[in-house]
Design a protein around this motif. Structure first.
Motif, mmCIF file in Angstrom:
data_model
loop_
_atom_site.group_PDB
_atom_site.id
_atom_site.type_symbol
_atom_site.label_atom_id
_atom_site.label_comp_id
_atom_site.label_asym_id
_atom_site.label_seq_id
_atom_site.Cartn_x
_atom_site.Cartn_y
_atom_site.Cartn_z
ATOM 1 N N ARG A 187 4.298 40.776 45.993
ATOM 2 C CA ARG A 187 4.926 41.937 45.379
ATOM 3 C C ARG A 187 6.441 41.813 45.222
ATOM 4 O O ARG A 187 7.166 42.805 45.293
ATOM 5 C CB ARG A 187 4.610 43.212 46.168
ATOM 6 N N PHE A 197 9.274 47.171 53.848
ATOM 7 C CA PHE A 197 8.073 47.111 53.014
ATOM 8 C C PHE A 197 7.491 45.709 52.996
ATOM 9 O O PHE A 197 6.290 45.495 53.127
ATOM 10 C CB PHE A 197 8.399 47.518 51.583
ATOM 11 N N VAL A 206 5.714 44.777 56.224
ATOM 12 C CA VAL A 206 4.434 45.457 56.359
ATOM 13 C C VAL A 206 3.400 44.839 55.424
ATOM 14 O O VAL A 206 2.270 44.575 55.813
ATOM 15 C CB VAL A 206 4.605 46.958 56.052
ATOM 16 N N TRP A 207 3.804 44.562 54.178
ATOM 17 C CA TRP A 207 2.832 44.045 53.217
ATOM 18 C C TRP A 207 2.418 42.605 53.541
ATOM 19 O O TRP A 207 1.255 42.240 53.367
ATOM 20 C CB TRP A 207 3.396 44.163 51.793
ATOM 21 N N ASN A 232 -0.046 42.833 56.477
ATOM 22 C CA ASN A 232 -1.378 43.332 56.136
ATOM 23 C C ASN A 232 -2.138 42.434 55.174
ATOM 24 O O ASN A 232 -3.330 42.609 54.989
ATOM 25 C CB ASN A 232 -1.261 44.724 55.517
ATOM 26 N N LEU A 285 2.898 47.382 64.127
ATOM 27 C CA LEU A 285 3.431 48.072 62.954
ATOM 28 C C LEU A 285 3.800 49.510 63.293
ATOM 29 O O LEU A 285 4.824 50.022 62.851
ATOM 30 C CB LEU A 285 2.405 48.064 61.818
ATOM 31 N N LEU A 286 2.937 50.163 64.100
ATOM 32 C CA LEU A 286 3.228 51.537 64.492
ATOM 33 C C LEU A 286 4.529 51.598 65.279
ATOM 34 O O LEU A 286 5.372 52.452 65.035
ATOM 35 C CB LEU A 286 2.085 52.102 65.343
ATOM 36 N N TYR A 340 7.372 51.105 62.987
ATOM 37 C CA TYR A 340 7.533 52.278 62.129
ATOM 38 C C TYR A 340 8.216 53.416 62.876
ATOM 39 O O TYR A 340 9.137 54.035 62.367
ATOM 40 C CB TYR A 340 6.161 52.710 61.615
ATOM 41 N N GLN A 385 11.685 54.686 61.685
ATOM 42 C CA GLN A 385 11.344 55.660 60.643
ATOM 43 C C GLN A 385 12.535 56.469 60.158
ATOM 44 O O GLN A 385 12.677 56.735 58.972
ATOM 45 C CB GLN A 385 10.195 56.565 61.078
ATOM 46 N N PHE A 420 14.536 54.403 57.927
ATOM 47 C CA PHE A 420 13.719 54.062 56.782
ATOM 48 C C PHE A 420 13.706 55.208 55.779
ATOM 49 O O PHE A 420 13.994 55.024 54.594
ATOM 50 C CB PHE A 420 12.309 53.769 57.297
ATOM 51 N N VAL A 449 15.218 55.235 52.018
ATOM 52 C CA VAL A 449 14.406 55.506 50.831
ATOM 53 C C VAL A 449 15.102 56.540 49.975
ATOM 54 O O VAL A 449 15.197 56.412 48.758
ATOM 55 C CB VAL A 449 13.006 55.995 51.233
ATOM 56 N N GLU A 450 15.653 57.588 50.646
ATOM 57 C CA GLU A 450 16.337 58.612 49.880
ATOM 58 C C GLU A 450 17.574 58.061 49.196
ATOM 59 O O GLU A 450 17.896 58.421 48.069
ATOM 60 C CB GLU A 450 16.707 59.779 50.793
ATOM 61 N N GLY A 453 16.563 55.901 46.305
ATOM 62 C CA GLY A 453 15.939 56.700 45.258
ATOM 63 C C GLY A 453 14.985 55.885 44.401
ATOM 64 O O GLY A 453 15.105 55.812 43.199
ATOM 65 N N ILE A 454 14.006 55.270 45.065
ATOM 66 C CA ILE A 454 13.041 54.452 44.330
ATOM 67 C C ILE A 454 12.312 55.294 43.309
ATOM 68 O O ILE A 454 11.517 56.152 43.663
ATOM 69 C CB ILE A 454 11.975 53.891 45.297
#
Lengths: 279, 313
Positions: B173, B225, B228-229, B232, B290-291, B294, B298, B301, B305-306, B309-310
């Motif tokens: 990705r 991201f 995590v990806w 997984n 992962l938890l 996170y 968090q 994170f 993200v804010e 602004g994805i």
């Protein structure tokens, strides 16, 4: 001129990588798909068979087309649910209230956990279905009365409801980000003009989320289609190593799958674009 | 009727209950919390189920009276799951396999995103088109030739098989991360760049000293991201790493088989047979790192993200 050269300098590595890791393998896979491929320790032998692999996948294989139809139904059921659900949650999280942080942490959690094997274990234990609904006798009876074409989407919805919700972490985030970009004064102006919250939603919020909706729809389809527990992918993978199938057959199926996915993307994209234009 | 509604006391009460312009009413707030808690429960239910099942003793498992509250805290399942997963070793390889490609992928994506955002050159639209294509093309349409090439190079089972694509902007990705950085860098004021150029800074220097520090939130988001990806991901890891490196999700996906190797079915007593509690312990151990990550990150994170602004406009 100099600017362009520096620019190329920055993206050069991507272009090279694209050639080696995407374009060449893609062409190579296309070539395999029209051949019978046998791999020996030293070489790969190709034996041109025209469209035999494709016609076998579409007309002789008892499983593949059925899996593809299942995949199409599941995607078409999941996408609207994910979008609507993500939009609602994002609007909740955009309000001001106490303990918002905790709820945000909970709703972003699926971003972290949705891995294939974990989901497989949870589904196997029945923890991913809508709690208890699909086993209620009345529901089972009701399902039996539905025509077959309608039954499988509903059944899928009931057994995988939590799973579908779990695929909306990133989408909630994207909606939330674009909600936060809407200027507060727009709401105030609407309120002064006497708009109800219902009107505010349809006239202001929804149109300004249209870009995010298209992005989310594409993202959802791609994630669902690439998900490693996806039955079509697993079937293609299992054929890769089978004596009957082999690389050529798996490659042909991969391309058919890709084509279906593109059609799904196009249908959903055009549908959303038309709606966005109308409003 | 009209004058009753106008009565200040009535107005205040109805304001409290149903809300007015300045304040949300109690009824609305209550409904909001009820909804949020209900949906939150649906979200957490699989996790709760996993955790509670994982601490059930064999007695509790067989007892139909015990649903959500086990009679004792039983850790025997975890002991077995740790053995079956070969936990310390697979945890370490999972960390390596996710953190190293993620670091490289994030760094490279930022360079490419910067090039696309700050320079004008021909063929940019084409690159965007292909970038989108790399996101959409399913991995099984490109993985077989890659695997055969790796086989010839002797790279199967080697972490390099994941690292090489990441370094060339074709990691798992990667397109998303390039677009995140593109968005971040395109809003960087041109003035900053020009003043640095007047000071005689080279393009690379401007990137490193002006652009990179300004994009810190994008780096955080992309790295988390990405980790995590990669963590997984099982489709690519199974194909590229099988036989060399075993990650936690890989080991979890063959949990039953690994369990029976350790505890052959005929030889163990009924309490040591594989049951769902042991499986759930394994699943929980799989997501535990992962938890932890996170919950530690968090706050950071969500803020990042804010700030980034994805939205992908």
């Amino acid at each position: 001129m100099r600017e362009a050269l520096t620019g190329y300098g920055f993206v050069l590595i991507w272009v090279v990588g694209f050639l080696f890791f995407t374009l060449i393998p893609l062409v190579e896979t296309a070539r395999y798909s029209v051949n019978r491929v046998t791999v020996t320790a030293s070489a790969i032998n190709l034996d041109f068979v025209e469209w035999a692999n494709y016609s076998r996948a579409l007309f002789t294989d008892p499983n593949f087309v059925e899996l593809l139809i299942g995949y199409t139904i599941e995607t078409l059921v999941s996408v609207p649910i994910v979008l609507i659900f993500a939009m609602i949650i994002a609007m909740f999280l955009n309000l001001k209230f106490k303990l918002k942080g905790i709820f945000r942490v909970i709703f972003f959690l699926p971003i972290v956990i949705t891995s294939g094997p974990v989901i497989r274990e949870l589904t196997a234990q029945g923890a991913a279905s809508a709690p208890g609904i699909s086993t209620i006798p009345a529901v089972v009876d009701f399902l039996a009365t539905l025509p077959r074409a309608l039954r499988s989407p509903v059944e899928y919805l009931l057994t995988s409801f939590v799973l579908i919700l779990w695929f909306s972490g990133v989408q909630i985030m994207i909606y939330l980000a674009s909600l936060q970009k809407i200027d507060r004064s727009v709401y105030e102006a609407a309120a002064i003009d006497g708009a109800s919250s219902w009107e505010t939603f349809w006239k202001i919020i929804l149109p300004s989320l249209s870009t995010a909706t298209v992005v989310n729809a594409v993202y959802t389809i791609v994630t669902l289609s690439h998900f490693s527990e996806n039955k079509v992918i697993q079937y293609i993978y299992s054929q890769t190593y089978s004596v009957q199938g082999g690389l050529g057959y798996a490659s042909a199926m991969a391309f058919i799958y890709f084509a279906v996915m593109i059609v799904l993307l196009a249908v959903v994209y055009l549908f959303l674009m038309q709606r966005a234009k109308r409003s | 009727m009209q004058h009753v509604l106008r009565n200040p006391v009535v107005e205040r009460v109805s304001g409290l209950l149903f809300g007015n312009r300045a304040h949300r009413g109690w009824i609305f707030s209550l409904a909001l919390y009820v909804l949020l808690i209900a949906i939150g429960f649906v979200y957490l239910q699989p996790l709760l189920f996993m955790f509670i099942t994982s601490i059930k003793s064999p007695d509790d498992l067989l007892n139909p009276m015990v649903q959500w509250v086990p009679t004792e805290l039983f850790l025997g399942n975890y002991e077995k799951a740790i053995l079956v997963l070969n936990y310390s070793q697979t945890l370490l390889s999972s960390l390596l396999i996710s953190v190293i490609p993620s670091l490289l992928q994030t760094a490279v994506a930022s360079v490419i995103g910067y090039g696309l955002a700050r320079y004008r050159f021909r063929g940019k639209r084409l690159i965007f088109l292909f970038l989108l294509a790399t996101f959409i093309i399913p991995p099984q349409n490109t993985v077989i030739p890659q695997m055969l090439a790796y086989r010839d190079l002797g790279l199967l089972g080697n972490p390099l098989a994941l690292i090489l694509p990441a370094v060339m902007g074709q990691g798992f990705r990667s397109a998303i991360f390039i677009l995140i950085f593109y968005q971040g860098f395109i809003s960087l004021p041109k003035v900053l760049e020009e003043s640095a150029r007047l000071d005689g800074a080279s393009d690379l220097r401007i990137f490193l000293t002006v652009a990179v520090p300004s994009a810190l939130p994008s780096y955080i988001v992309a790295f988390i991201f990405s980790t995590v990806w990669y963590w997984n991901e099982t489709f690519l890891t199974v194909i590229f790493l099988e036989g060399g490196v075993t990650t936690l999700p890989m080991q979890l996906s063959r949990f039953t088989q690994a369990y029976e190797n350790l505890y052959p079915p005929g030889t163990v007593n009924i309490f040591d047979r594989l049951n769902e509690a042991v499986k759930m312990s394994g699943t929980f151990l799989n997501i535990l790192p992962l938890l932890v990550m996170y919950f530690v990150l968090q706050r950071w994170f969500v803020e990042s993200v804010e700030m980034t602004g994805i939205t992908g406009e």
